[in-house]
Write a protein that holds these residues in place. Structure first.
Motif, PDB file in Angstrom:
ATOM      1  N   GLU A 115      12.360   7.181  -4.862  1.00 27.80           N
ATOM      2  CA  GLU A 115      12.815   6.916  -3.638  1.00 27.80           C
ATOM      3  C   GLU A 115      12.006   5.588  -3.015  1.00 27.80           C
ATOM      4  N   ASP A 116      10.975   5.432  -3.665  1.00 28.48           N
ATOM      5  CA  ASP A 116      10.014   4.247  -3.078  1.00 28.48           C
ATOM      6  C   ASP A 116       9.815   3.196  -4.166  1.00 28.48           C
ATOM      7  N   MET A 117       9.559   2.040  -3.714  1.00 31.41           N
ATOM      8  CA  MET A 117       9.250   0.870  -4.482  1.00 31.41           C
ATOM      9  C   MET A 117       7.626   0.386  -4.271  1.00 31.41           C
ATOM     10  N   VAL A 118       6.841   0.359  -5.373  1.00 33.41           N
ATOM     11  CA  VAL A 118       5.477  -0.147  -4.950  1.00 33.41           C
ATOM     12  C   VAL A 118       5.304  -1.455  -5.625  1.00 33.41           C
ATOM     13  N   ILE A 119       5.059  -2.324  -4.904  1.00 34.25           N
ATOM     14  CA  ILE A 119       4.584  -3.913  -5.338  1.00 34.25           C
ATOM     15  C   ILE A 119       3.170  -3.846  -5.495  1.00 34.25           C
ATOM     16  N   LYS A 120       2.581  -4.348  -6.405  1.00 25.78           N
ATOM     17  CA  LYS A 120       1.278  -4.441  -6.768  1.00 25.78           C
ATOM     18  C   LYS A 120       1.112  -6.013  -6.867  1.00 25.78           C
TER      19      LYS A 120
END
Length: 189
Positions: A115-120
Motif C-alpha cells: 500500500e505504501d512507498m517508502v523513499i529513503k
C-alpha cells in the motif's frame, strides 16, 4: 573472402537500388525541392488532423495544454551544480495477524500487495531545516543547499497525505507515501 547470398537477399538489395533510382528521378523532375529529410513543418500531427475538444487548451493564447507537459519537468535543471543524494525506494505492506499467521487475506510478498512507498534519501551534512520537499502525484522534488533530487515515482501517490521523518543519527530522510494505483480496489478488496 567467401560471399554467398540467397535469392531473397539479392532481391531485397535490388529493391533498395531501384528505390534510390526512383528518388533521383523525382529529384531531377522537381529542381525546386532541395531536401527530402525531416524539417520543422513535418513535426507534429498532420495539418488536417485536429485535436479533440478534451485535448484543446482552454485558453486560446496557450500553445499547449497542461497535460502535454510531463509532471516535474520544471525541476529539471542540468546546470545546477548541486549533487544528487543517494536514495532507495522500498515498498511497504500493512499486515495484521490474520495475514501473517492465518493467511486470510490475499496478500503475498509482491509489490502488487503493497500500500505504501517508502523513499529513503541520505543527506549527509544537512540539517532538517535546510531541506525543502515538494511531492506531486508522479514526482518528488527535494532541495537543500548541498543536494537536489528530482525523482519520477514508479507509481502515482497521494500527494496530500504522506509522512516525512528526518533521522538525525543516519542523516536520512524517510518519506512514506500511500500509492494510488489503478487496480488497488481489486488487490485490497
Amino acid at each position: 573472402m567467401d560471399f554467398t547470398a540467397s535469392f531473397g537477399q539479392l532481391q531485397a538489395l535490388s529493391n533498395l537500388f531501384s528505390l534510390r533510382d526512383q528518388e533521383e528521378d523525382d529529384l531531377e523532375e522537381q529542381p525546386d525541392r532541395r531536401t527530402f529529410g525531416l524539417n520543422p513543418g513535418q513535426i507534429g500531427p498532420p495539418k488536417g488532423a485536429n485535436r479533440t475538444d478534451s485535448e484543446k487548451p482552454t485558453d486560446t493564447k496557450q500553445i499547449w495544454a497542461e497535460d502535454d507537459v510531463p509532471e516535474g519537468s520544471e525541476f529539471d535543471d542540468i546546470w545546477d551544480p548541486r549533487q544528487q543524494p543517494e536514495y532507495e525506494i522500498l515498498f511497504k505492506q500493512r499486515v495484521g495477524t490474520e495475514d501473517v499467521f492465518l493467511g486470510m487475506n490475499r496478500k503475498d510478498g509482491s509489490t502488487a500487495c503493497c500500500e505504501d512507498m517508502v523513499i529513503k534519501i541520505k543527506l549527509p551534512d544537512c540539517k532538517p531545516a535546510d531541506v525543502t520537499l515538494d511531492i506531486k502525484e508522479h514526482f518528488l522534488a527535494l532541495r537543500s543547499p548541498i543536494y537536489k533530487l528530482g525523482l519520477h515515482l514508479p507509481h502515482p501517490v497521494d500527494s496530500k497525505n504522506g509522512k516525512a521523518q528526518f533521522i538525525t543519527d543516519t542523516h536520512t530522510l524517510e518519506v512514506t507515501l500511500t500509492m494510488k494505483r489503478k487496480f488497488d480496489f481489486i488487490n485490497f478488496a
